[in-house]
Structure formats: structure tokens, C-alpha cells
Enzyme design. Structure first.
Site, PDB file in Angstrom:
ATOM      1  N   GLU A 253       6.355   3.149  13.856  1.00 25.98           N
ATOM      2  CA  GLU A 253       5.307   4.043  14.369  1.00 25.98           C
ATOM      3  C   GLU A 253       3.981   3.377  14.053  1.00 25.98           C
ATOM      4  O   GLU A 253       3.537   3.388  12.910  1.00 25.98           O
ATOM      5  CB  GLU A 253       5.386   5.420  13.675  1.00 25.98           C
ATOM      6  CG  GLU A 253       6.634   6.220  13.974  1.00 25.98           C
ATOM      7  CD  GLU A 253       6.647   6.809  15.376  1.00 25.98           C
ATOM      8  OE1 GLU A 253       5.618   6.730  16.073  1.00 25.98           O
ATOM      9  OE2 GLU A 253       7.695   7.325  15.771  1.00 25.98           O
ATOM     10  N   CYS A 287      -3.800   8.318  14.679  1.00 22.88           N
ATOM     11  CA  CYS A 287      -3.120   7.310  15.505  1.00 22.88           C
ATOM     12  C   CYS A 287      -3.099   7.732  16.960  1.00 22.88           C
ATOM     13  O   CYS A 287      -3.201   6.899  17.855  1.00 22.88           O
ATOM     14  CB  CYS A 287      -1.711   7.060  14.988  1.00 22.88           C
ATOM     15  SG  CYS A 287      -0.711   8.551  14.880  1.00 22.88           S
TER      16      CYS A 287
HETATM   17  P1  NAD Z   1      -0.949  -0.094   6.746  1.00 19.42           P
HETATM   18  O1  NAD Z   1      -0.134  -0.852   7.718  1.00 19.42           O
HETATM   19  O2  NAD Z   1      -2.047  -0.776   6.045  1.00 19.42           O
HETATM   20  O3  NAD Z   1      -0.036   0.516   5.590  1.00 19.42           O
HETATM   21  C1  NAD Z   1       1.041   1.406   5.854  1.00 19.42           C
HETATM   22  C2  NAD Z   1       1.984   1.392   4.675  1.00 19.42           C
HETATM   23  O4  NAD Z   1       2.615   0.123   4.588  1.00 19.42           O
HETATM   24  C3  NAD Z   1       1.336   1.642   3.322  1.00 19.42           C
HETATM   25  O5  NAD Z   1       2.156   2.515   2.575  1.00 19.42           O
HETATM   26  C4  NAD Z   1       1.323   0.255   2.690  1.00 19.42           C
HETATM   27  O6  NAD Z   1       1.357   0.267   1.302  1.00 19.42           O
HETATM   28  C5  NAD Z   1       2.600  -0.323   3.243  1.00 19.42           C
HETATM   29  N1  NAD Z   1       2.678  -1.787   3.234  1.00 19.42           N
HETATM   30  C6  NAD Z   1       1.660  -2.683   3.211  1.00 19.42           C
HETATM   31  N2  NAD Z   1       2.154  -3.945   3.223  1.00 19.42           N
HETATM   32  C7  NAD Z   1       3.500  -3.842   3.271  1.00 19.42           C
HETATM   33  C8  NAD Z   1       4.572  -4.779   3.333  1.00 19.42           C
HETATM   34  N3  NAD Z   1       4.346  -6.086   3.343  1.00 19.42           N
HETATM   35  N4  NAD Z   1       5.831  -4.309   3.392  1.00 19.42           N
HETATM   36  C9  NAD Z   1       6.083  -2.983   3.410  1.00 19.42           C
HETATM   37  N5  NAD Z   1       5.112  -2.049   3.342  1.00 19.42           N
HETATM   38  C10 NAD Z   1       3.838  -2.466   3.279  1.00 19.42           C
HETATM   39  O7  NAD Z   1      -1.462   1.167   7.571  1.00 19.42           O
HETATM   40  P2  NAD Z   1      -2.468   2.297   7.103  1.00 19.42           P
HETATM   41  O8  NAD Z   1      -3.832   1.738   7.046  1.00 19.42           O
HETATM   42  O9  NAD Z   1      -1.930   3.001   5.902  1.00 19.42           O
HETATM   43  O10 NAD Z   1      -2.349   3.319   8.321  1.00 19.42           O
HETATM   44  C11 NAD Z   1      -3.158   3.255   9.461  1.00 19.42           C
HETATM   45  C12 NAD Z   1      -2.374   2.789  10.645  1.00 19.42           C
HETATM   46  O11 NAD Z   1      -1.239   3.624  10.823  1.00 19.42           O
HETATM   47  C13 NAD Z   1      -3.158   2.889  11.935  1.00 19.42           C
HETATM   48  O12 NAD Z   1      -2.926   1.744  12.715  1.00 19.42           O
HETATM   49  C14 NAD Z   1      -2.560   4.113  12.598  1.00 19.42           C
HETATM   50  O13 NAD Z   1      -2.721   4.135  13.996  1.00 19.42           O
HETATM   51  C15 NAD Z   1      -1.148   4.012  12.181  1.00 19.42           C
HETATM   52  N6  NAD Z   1      -0.458   5.294  12.294  1.00 19.42           N
HETATM   53  C16 NAD Z   1       0.520   5.433  13.221  1.00 19.42           C
HETATM   54  C17 NAD Z   1       1.164   6.640  13.356  1.00 19.42           C
HETATM   55  C18 NAD Z   1       2.262   6.824  14.374  1.00 19.42           C
HETATM   56  O14 NAD Z   1       2.998   7.790  14.267  1.00 19.42           O
HETATM   57  N7  NAD Z   1       2.433   5.959  15.356  1.00 19.42           N
HETATM   58  C19 NAD Z   1       0.822   7.708  12.537  1.00 19.42           C
HETATM   59  C20 NAD Z   1      -0.190   7.537  11.602  1.00 19.42           C
HETATM   60  C21 NAD Z   1      -0.822   6.307  11.484  1.00 19.42           C
END
Ligand code: NAD
Length: 514
Positions: A253, A287
Site C-alpha cells: 500500500e 495517501c
Molecule cells: P516510509 O516508507 O518512510 O515508512 C513506512 C514504514 O516502513 C515505517 O514503519 C518505517 O519504519 C518502515 N521502514 C523503513 N525502512 C524499512 C525497511 N528497509 N524495511 C522495512 N520497513 C522499513 O513511509 P511513511 O513516511 O511512514 O508513510 C508515508 C507514505 O505512506 C506516503 O507515501 C503515503 O502515501 C503512504 N501511505 C499509503 C497508504 C495506502 O494505503 N496506500 C496509506 C497511508 C500512507
């Protein structure tokens, strides 16, 4: 040691002189005040949580749909009774207004209710038609739980978004290990503690592990049966690469650049109202937020006027009555600034707002910006901004709006405003996205029966609805021979005449189709 005690011990990293464990701090984005100190859980700690979840998964699956439904109901009852406590924590840790946090939690509770109520009829054992070639067999299909699901979540909707995976994974009979964002660990830990309090006879079916990206990466490598990831596309790629090593399936997602199309006969005031909420609520950190609008020439001027007027009345901040809060991540302010600056440098104009002020002086609160006729090549139109900005572009007609809306590598959601029902539906169905609302914004997310997920760079797989339940299962097929046929085609003892006779039958049944 119970899970609650373990969590308490983990939280005691707060105490001075606690065991030497790496910790990180979660702070209120509005004030900088400390919300909590949390352990950075390493690979060993994550593996231990997954091992506990593995044991819990067996017990949880063995409960069956009815007993799980009761426990999921107890969980949602617990959340509903402590709504304000949780909303306050979301407000402090994420920065969004308390009332918006209430709305978010309400949606999550509704999904929990739907998932619990619909798991049995969606997933249970059923008979399917065996078809011509196996007419002497009974055929059965069921959707069995995977085992342990790792859920990695973002910070922008720290309750609703992970619950879209957690509720459906649990209802399908899986245990869950949840890694909340490092920006909202308190909310994640609260959700897990709430589970343990509400469902004391299966406390390890939902656990939280806290930490930074490396803790999430450890979860990908910990032998879980699926990873449900919600976050940005670049991190999603890293998660997929890690999961590829063990062929662990993934649900992605990811982000979006969602568009709204406003057609000639649209209700302009309603469209403007929806666009402003879709773009500015949660400081644009949604998002499925509206980041671009394509308004036809017939309505463009009125739409811009209406949006500008409404946006001018928004007061962001963190006090009571604030329309939206500060940026949760201070660094996001730089992205919003770059997009706004580029939009103006590229020839767009600002009907309102404009250059984003410096981060420190304004406590990460960004004034809303309405940007007009920004070139399609500009970052503000192409990349996810994730801030309280909106671009509005004039198009000749809705078809041009649709073509531009679809000209993106993302494809999460979108909105269409049209007077004609058939035209609105036609545009919505042709929008290259997983979800589209006609004459509203974001509504699909509040319909539990509807699947939620994207296409392209917005990811793949679905949470919510029957598809969301099936996402956390494997289809299991069983046949049972009811009676033997005189001739068994799948036997070395079949007579030589069997295959030619079969060919004749198939020729009669299928050969007539041209
Ligand atoms: P992010 O990708 O920075 O982090 C998401 C999660 O991944 C965090 O818990 C982080 O600690 C973890 N993470 C980071 N590096 C990792 C790795 N190497 N391996 C595994 N996990 C790791 O995203 P964010 O800034 O927390 O969220 C914002 C983004 O999420 C935006 O792009 C938004 O559009 C998207 N989003 C999508 C949806 C959807 O349903 N499609 C919903 C909400 C947010």
C-alpha cells in the site's frame, strides 16, 4: 512473563538507568514535547515476537470464526470505550486535530466490525461445481490463514491504516506482529496493549515491535508468512527486495498523486468543498488525498473562486478549532516547499499561499496553498507532495481531465464530480486507480465492503472487504471422489479406446465454437 509485563518492561526504557537498550524518542510535532521513549527492537527481539506469534497463531486459528468474532468485538468495544484516550494520543503524536483522530478511530472500529462479521461467509469451506471432467467428485474450496502476518505501518493515519491490515488478517485467523512507524510508536504500542487487555486469552495474536527502518527490515527477514507494508514506494522496494530472499509474499500500500475531475455539469460548491477537505485535511498527509484537480473551462473560474474562498478560511495549528495540524515529520516541510517553489518557478500561479515559510519559526505548520495551472511536468503535479497544497488546472473537457489524471505512475484513488450519473460512473471506471468516489472524496475508505489498494507505483494487493480478508489467506482446494467411474482416465489401466472417446466428447461439447 505476560505480554503486558513484557511491554511494560519495554516501556521502562523510559526510566533512567533502564537496561542498556537502544531507544528512540517520539515527540509531539506541534510542541516538540516528549510523548514517549521506545526500544529499538533488534532482529533477535523481532524474531522472538514472531516466535510467540507463531504459537498464538495456532491457538487463534483453532478458535474458529465464531470465537474469533467475539474477541474482535471485545477489541473494538475496548477501542470504542477508550476512544478519547486514543484520540488524544494520536493528536499528540501525529499532530492532527482531536476530532479528526476520532473520525479515524471510528473508521477503524467499523472495519474491525465488518471483518469480524464477514470472515466466516467469505472464507469458510464451501462446495464448488466440479465440472464435466470430475463430475464424480465433490470439490471444496476454503481460505485458510497464512500463520503470522507482519504489518509495517506509516504515521499519517496511525490507527486506521494499519488496522486495515490488522483487522482483516486477524479475522482471517492469523496472528500479527505490527511494526508502527517510528513517528507514531506510542499509538502502535497502545493498540497492541489494548488487544492484550481486551483479549487476554490470546494476547500474543497481536503484538507491536518498535524501532526504526531496521526493525521493519528485521520483520521482513523473521520468517513471517506475509508482509503487509504501507508506506512510500522507495521503502516498498526495499521491503520487496528483503522479502524476495525468502519468497515471503507482500502486500504493498504505497503513495499516490490522486486527482479530482470536475465536469461541466458538476455541483461546483460541493466539488470545491470536497476538494478542500481532500487536499487539506490531515495537513495533506493523506495517501488518498486530492493533490491535483482538473476542472473544465465551463466551471474553472467558479471552482477556483470557491476553493480559494474556503481555503482562505482555514486556520491550521494545534489548538482547539484548528483545521489541520503541523506536519508530522519536519522533513516533509522541505518537500512541500520544493514542490511549491518549483510550481511557481515553472509558470504556475498561487491563488493563495505560496512559498512555504521556514520550518523552525512556524513549528512545522504550513499555510495552505492553492496553485493554478502548474505545468504537468512540474514536481507539484508529478510527485507526491503530502502537504496542504492543491493544484487546479483548466482543461477543455472531462476527457482531457481524465487523460491528465491518468498520466501518472501512481494510481491509488481519485474523485469525479459530475451532474450526470452515467458520465460520473464512466469517468470513475476509466480512472486508472484502485478506488474512485463520484461526487465526494475518500468515501470508498469508509465502506468496509469495498477493497482498498492501488495500481502502478501505488502498490498491489487489497485490504478491506472480502478481497482484504482473502489477502491474508491461502486458497485451499480439496476434491473427494463420490463414486468411481467405469473408466478411470488417470490410470495406466485405462483402455486404449478411452482417449479417442474423450476426444469425441470434447469435440461435440467444445468443437462447435468458432
Ligand atoms: P516510509 O516508507 O518512510 O515508512 C513506512 C514504514 O516502513 C515505517 O514503519 C518505517 O519504519 C518502515 N521502514 C523503513 N525502512 C524499512 C525497511 N528497509 N524495511 C522495512 N520497513 C522499513 O513511509 P511513511 O513516511 O511512514 O508513510 C508515508 C507514505 O505512506 C506516503 O507515501 C503515503 O502515501 C503512504 N501511505 C499509503 C497508504 C495506502 O494505503 N496506500 C496509506 C497511508 C500512507
Amino acid at each position: 512473563m505476560t505480554t503486558v509485563e513484557r511491554q511494560d518492561e519495554a516501556m521502562s526504557a523510559n526510566a533512567p538507568g533502564a537496561a542498556e537498550q537502544d531507544t528512540f524518542r517520539s515527540t509531539d510535532p506541534a510542541s516538540g514535547e516528549l510523548v514517549g521513549v521506545f526500544p529499538v527492537q533488534d532482529a533477535a527481539a523481532v524474531e522472538a515476537a514472531v516466535a510467540r506469534a507463531r504459537v498464538a497463531a495456532e491457538a487463534w486459528a483453532a478458535l474458529g470464526f465464531g470465537e474469533r468474532r467475539l474477541r474482535l468485538a471485545a477489541y473494538r468495544g475496548y477501542l470504542a470505550r477508550r476512544m478519547n484516550e486514543l484520540a488524544d494520543l494520536v493528536h499528540r503524536e501525529n499532530g492532527k486535530p482531536h476530532d479528526d483522530a476520532v473520525l479515524e478511530i471510528t473508521l477503524a472500529i467499523d472495519h474491525l466490525a465488518w471483518a469480524g462479521a464477514h470472515a466466516a461467509r467469505t472464507l469458510r469451506l464451501r462446495r464448488v461445481a466440479p465440472g464435466l471432467l470430475a463430475a464424480n467428485h465433490a470439490a471444496y474450496l476454503e481460505y485458510q490463514p497464512l500463520g503470522v502476518v507482519g504489518v509495517i505501518g506509516p504515521w499519517n493515519y496511525p490507527v486506521f491504516t494499519p488496522m486495515g491490515s490488522i483487522a482483516y488478517a486477524l479475522a482471517a485467523g492469523n496472528a500479527v506482529v505490527f511494526k508502527p512507524s517510528e513517528h507514531t510508536p506510542a499509538v502502535g504500542a497502545w493498540l497492541a496493549r489494548a488487544w492484550q487487555a481486551a483479549v487476554p486469552d490470546c494476547p500474543d495474536a497481536l503484538q507491536a515491535v518498535t524501532g526504526l527502518g531496521e526493525t521493519g527490515a528485521a520483520l521482513c527477514r523473521a520468517g513471517v508468512d506475509k508482509v503487509a507494508f504501507t508506506g512510500s514506494a522507495p521503502t516498498g522496494r526495499r521491503v520487496m527486495a528483503a522479502c524476495a530472499q525468502t519468497l515471503t509474499p507482500v502486500l504493498m500500500e504505497l503513495g499516490g498523486k490522486d486527482a479530482m475531475i470536475v465536469d461541466d455539469d458538476a455541483d461546483v460548491a460541493a466539488a470545491a468543498n470536497a476538494a478542500v477537505w481532500g487536499a487539506m485535511s490531515n495537513a495533506g498527509q493523506t495517501c488518498i488525498g486530492i493533490e491535483r484537480v482538473y476542472a473544465t473551462s465551463a466551471v474553472y473560474d467558479a471552482f477556483v473562486r470557491e476553493v480559494t474562498e474556503q481555503v482562505a478560511g482555514l486556520r491550521p495549528g494545534s489548538g482547539p478549532g484548528a483545521a489541520y495540524g503541523p506536519m508530522t515529520m519536519a522533513s516533509q516541510t522541505d518537500v512541500v516547499r520544493r514542490h511549491t517553489d518549483d510550481a511557481l518557478a515553472d509558470g504556475g500561479t498561487a491563488a493563495l499561499g505560496g512559498p512555504v515559510p521556514g520550518t523552525q519559526a512556524h513549528g512545522n505548520v504550513i499555510a495552505p496553498a492553492v496553485l493554478l495551472d502548474v505545468p504537468e511536468s512540474s514536481a507539484a503535479v508529478r510527485e507526491e507532495t503530502f502537504g496542504p497544497t492543491i493544484t487546479i488546472t483548466r482543461v477543455a473537457d472531462a476527457e482531457e481531465g481524465l487523460a491528465r489524471a491518468n498520466a501518472t505512475s501512481y494510481g491509488l484513488a481519485g474523485s469525479v464530480f459530475a451532474g450526470s450519473r452515467s458520465r460520473g460512473l464512466s469517468l470513475a471506471r476509466r480512472m486508472r486507480s484502485g478506488m474512485t468516489s463520484v461526487n465526494s472524496v475518500l468515501t470508498f475508505a469508509s465502506v468496509p465492503a469495498l477493497p482498498f489498494g492501488g495500481v502502478g507505483e501505488s502498490g498491489f494487493g487489497r485490504i478491506h472487504g472480502a478481497d482484504g480478508l482473502k489477502e491474508f489467506t491461502r486458497a485451499k482446494a480439496v476434491t473427494r471422489q463420490r463414486f468411481p467411474l467405469p473408466v478411470d482416465l488417470m490410470s495406466f489401466r485405462r483402455p486404449a479406446s478411452a482417449a479417442p472417446a474423450l476426444a469425441r466428447v470434447i469435440g461435440v461439447v467444445h468443437g462447435r465454437h468458432r
